[in-house]
Motif scaffolding. Structure first.
Motif, mmCIF file in Angstrom:
data_model
loop_
_atom_site.group_PDB
_atom_site.id
_atom_site.type_symbol
_atom_site.label_atom_id
_atom_site.label_comp_id
_atom_site.label_asym_id
_atom_site.label_seq_id
_atom_site.Cartn_x
_atom_site.Cartn_y
_atom_site.Cartn_z
ATOM 1 N N CYS A 264 0.871 -1.219 0.037
ATOM 2 C CA CYS A 264 0.017 0.045 0.087
ATOM 3 C C CYS A 264 0.670 1.446 0.143
ATOM 4 O O CYS A 264 0.740 1.920 -0.882
ATOM 5 N N MET A 265 1.778 1.316 0.940
ATOM 6 C CA MET A 265 2.826 2.356 1.079
ATOM 7 C C MET A 265 3.728 2.652 -0.241
ATOM 8 O O MET A 265 3.887 3.724 -0.676
ATOM 9 N N GLY A 266 4.078 1.589 -0.592
ATOM 10 C CA GLY A 266 5.057 1.508 -1.846
ATOM 11 C C GLY A 266 4.118 2.329 -3.199
ATOM 12 O O GLY A 266 4.632 3.153 -3.717
ATOM 13 N N ARG A 267 2.880 2.007 -3.248
ATOM 14 C CA ARG A 267 1.828 2.373 -4.227
ATOM 15 C C ARG A 267 1.969 3.847 -3.977
ATOM 16 O O ARG A 267 1.907 4.700 -4.933
ATOM 17 N N ALA A 268 1.539 4.301 -2.649
ATOM 18 C CA ALA A 268 1.323 5.601 -2.321
ATOM 19 C C ALA A 268 2.559 6.294 -2.681
ATOM 20 O O ALA A 268 2.448 7.730 -3.044
ATOM 21 N N LEU A 269 3.595 5.750 -1.923
ATOM 22 C CA LEU A 269 4.984 6.711 -2.357
ATOM 23 C C LEU A 269 5.286 7.025 -3.915
ATOM 24 O O LEU A 269 5.497 8.210 -4.298
ATOM 25 N N VAL A 270 5.092 6.156 -4.944
ATOM 26 C CA VAL A 270 5.118 6.364 -6.242
ATOM 27 C C VAL A 270 4.103 7.310 -6.616
ATOM 28 O O VAL A 270 4.441 8.414 -7.463
ATOM 29 N N ARG A 271 2.715 7.516 -6.162
ATOM 30 C CA ARG A 271 2.073 8.172 -6.606
ATOM 31 C C ARG A 271 2.227 9.823 -6.090
ATOM 32 O O ARG A 271 2.003 10.634 -6.704
ATOM 33 N N LEU A 272 2.475 9.941 -4.848
ATOM 34 C CA LEU A 272 2.804 10.973 -4.021
ATOM 35 C C LEU A 272 4.101 11.829 -4.903
ATOM 36 O O LEU A 272 4.214 12.870 -5.211
ATOM 37 N N ARG A 273 5.074 10.927 -5.454
ATOM 38 C CA ARG A 273 6.271 11.277 -6.030
ATOM 39 C C ARG A 273 5.819 11.970 -7.604
ATOM 40 O O ARG A 273 6.328 12.742 -7.991
ATOM 41 N N GLU A 274 4.798 11.064 -8.062
ATOM 42 C CA GLU A 274 4.296 11.656 -9.652
ATOM 43 C C GLU A 274 3.617 12.940 -9.446
ATOM 44 O O GLU A 274 3.550 13.716 -10.451
ATOM 45 N N ALA A 275 2.973 13.139 -7.986
ATOM 46 C CA ALA A 275 2.324 14.448 -7.932
ATOM 47 C C ALA A 275 3.174 15.609 -7.634
ATOM 48 O O ALA A 275 2.655 16.741 -7.169
ATOM 49 N N GLY A 276 4.529 15.282 -7.544
ATOM 50 C CA GLY A 276 5.383 16.305 -7.207
ATOM 51 C C GLY A 276 6.088 16.446 -5.843
ATOM 52 O O GLY A 276 6.666 17.400 -5.318
ATOM 53 N N LEU A 277 5.626 15.403 -4.628
ATOM 54 C CA LEU A 277 5.992 15.579 -3.558
ATOM 55 C C LEU A 277 7.291 14.675 -3.392
ATOM 56 O O LEU A 277 6.875 13.465 -3.551
#
Length: 91
Positions: free
Chosen positions: A74-87
């Motif tokens: 779950c967090m691995g996927r979340a981190l990918v999405r957060l980084r794609e969003a610019g964070l």
């Protein structure tokens, strides 16, 4: 943001993202992002992706959600999405 209060532990290479979840949530809060992680016992019993991460606000232009069968997934996927969003999550 500095590494204040000694709360940023050294990460061990053989440990997963699970060790950093609370630090990630705290860091997101400091950026103005509301975030949470939860486990759904019913989905766990049914063999579904029981873990959910949700975040929104601050620099995120849209709310986001990630699901996984384990907290690491779950967090691995979340981190990918957060980084794609610019964070640039520092973990």
């Amino acid at each position: 943001m500095g590494r204040a209060n000694g709360r940023w532990p050294e990460q061990e290479p053989d440990r997963g993202v699970e060790d950093a979840v609370l630090l990630i949530l705290e860091w997101l809060g400091e950026q103005g992002v509301g975030a949470m992680i939860r486990v759904d016992a019913e989905r766990m019993r049914d063999g579904g992706p029981a873990w959910t991460f949700a975040a929104g606000g601050g620099p995120l232009t849209e709310a986001m959600r990630s699901d996984g069968a384990s907290v690491a997934e779950c967090m691995g996927r979340a981190l990918v999405r957060l980084r794609e969003a610019g964070l640039a999550v520092p973990f």
